[in-house]
Design a protein around this motif. Structure first.
Motif, short mmCIF file in Angstrom:
data_model
loop_
_atom_site.label_atom_id
_atom_site.label_comp_id
_atom_site.label_asym_id
_atom_site.label_seq_id
_atom_site.Cartn_x
_atom_site.Cartn_y
_atom_site.Cartn_z
N CYS A 70 -11.52 2.82 0.12
CA CYS A 70 -10.37 3.38 0.80
C CYS A 70 -10.01 4.73 0.19
O CYS A 70 -10.41 5.04 -0.92
CB CYS A 70 -9.17 2.44 0.70
SG CYS A 70 -8.59 2.15 -0.99
N GLN A 102 -1.50 1.99 3.52
CA GLN A 102 -2.44 1.08 4.19
C GLN A 102 -2.00 -0.34 3.85
O GLN A 102 -2.14 -0.78 2.72
CB GLN A 102 -3.86 1.36 3.69
CG GLN A 102 -4.90 0.34 4.02
CD GLN A 102 -5.09 0.08 5.48
OE1 GLN A 102 -4.43 -0.79 6.04
NE2 GLN A 102 -5.97 0.82 6.10
N ILE A 105 -4.60 -3.26 2.54
CA ILE A 105 -5.16 -3.19 1.19
C ILE A 105 -3.99 -3.02 0.23
O ILE A 105 -3.30 -2.01 0.27
CB ILE A 105 -6.15 -2.02 1.04
CG1 ILE A 105 -7.25 -2.10 2.10
CG2 ILE A 105 -6.75 -2.02 -0.37
CD1 ILE A 105 -8.15 -0.88 2.13
N PRO A 130 -3.32 2.59 -1.56
CA PRO A 130 -4.23 2.88 -0.45
C PRO A 130 -3.49 3.50 0.72
O PRO A 130 -2.37 3.09 1.06
CB PRO A 130 -4.78 1.49 -0.09
CG PRO A 130 -4.73 0.75 -1.39
CD PRO A 130 -3.43 1.21 -2.02
N ARG A 132 -3.11 4.94 4.68
CA ARG A 132 -3.49 4.69 6.06
C ARG A 132 -4.37 5.84 6.53
O ARG A 132 -4.14 7.01 6.19
CB ARG A 132 -2.23 4.59 6.92
CG ARG A 132 -2.45 4.23 8.35
CD ARG A 132 -1.16 4.00 9.11
NE ARG A 132 -0.20 5.07 8.94
CZ ARG A 132 1.05 4.92 8.52
NH1 ARG A 132 1.49 3.71 8.22
NH2 ARG A 132 1.86 5.93 8.39
N GLU A 133 -5.42 5.51 7.28
CA GLU A 133 -6.31 6.55 7.79
C GLU A 133 -5.58 7.41 8.80
O GLU A 133 -4.78 6.91 9.58
CB GLU A 133 -7.54 5.91 8.45
CG GLU A 133 -8.40 5.09 7.49
CD GLU A 133 -9.02 5.92 6.37
OE1 GLU A 133 -9.44 7.06 6.63
OE2 GLU A 133 -9.08 5.42 5.24
#
Length: 134
Positions: A70, A102, A105, A130, A132-133
């Motif tokens: 990630c 995220q 995770i 982590p 978020r995309e």
């Protein structure tokens, strides 16, 4: 939550003792993965772990797993473990402003120096959040 530090220390000692008895080769650094942290209910759920060579079979009583790949926002702290809450507070206060968390995770810590072999003032811990995309 007040008992988290002592509980983590005891759990990690159990893991180390189990690994030593099993004769497994351990790679440092160690980590803690926080699944839940609820200040209102004063509870937390975490996993303590050690890095092992790829393909190492987990001994009885140990669960093998990995932190998913990630992108993560990292806050690296040098100093006493008892001050680690400052790194967590900083990360939690800027999430949403600087990065999207995220949620699949959980955040995790990697201890980059070895307690007992490094002076307390020189201990390095990285706290990963982590992202978020985009």
């Amino acid at each position: 939550i007040a008992d988290t530090g002592p509980a983590m220390k005891a759990d990690f000692k159990k893991l180390i003792d189990h690994v030593k008895q099993s004769g497994l080769l351990v790679h440092w650094p160690d980590l803690f993965d926080y699944h839940t942290f609820d200040a209102v209910r004063e509870s937390t759920e975490y996993t303590c772990g050690l890095q092992m060579p790829a393909g190492t079979a987990a001994a009885a009583g140990i669960v093998a797993g990995q932190v998913p790949t990630c992108n993560a926002y990292c806050i690296r702290q040098t100093g006493l473990y008892r001050q680690l809450g400052n790194a967590w507070a900083a990360g939690m206060s800027i999430r949403g402003k600087v990065f999207g968390l995220q949620k699949k995770i959980p955040p995790f810590e990697i201890y980059e120096s070895c307690q007992g072999k490094t002076s307390e003032d020189d201990l390095v811990t990285a706290v990963y959040f982590p992202m978020r995309e985009a």
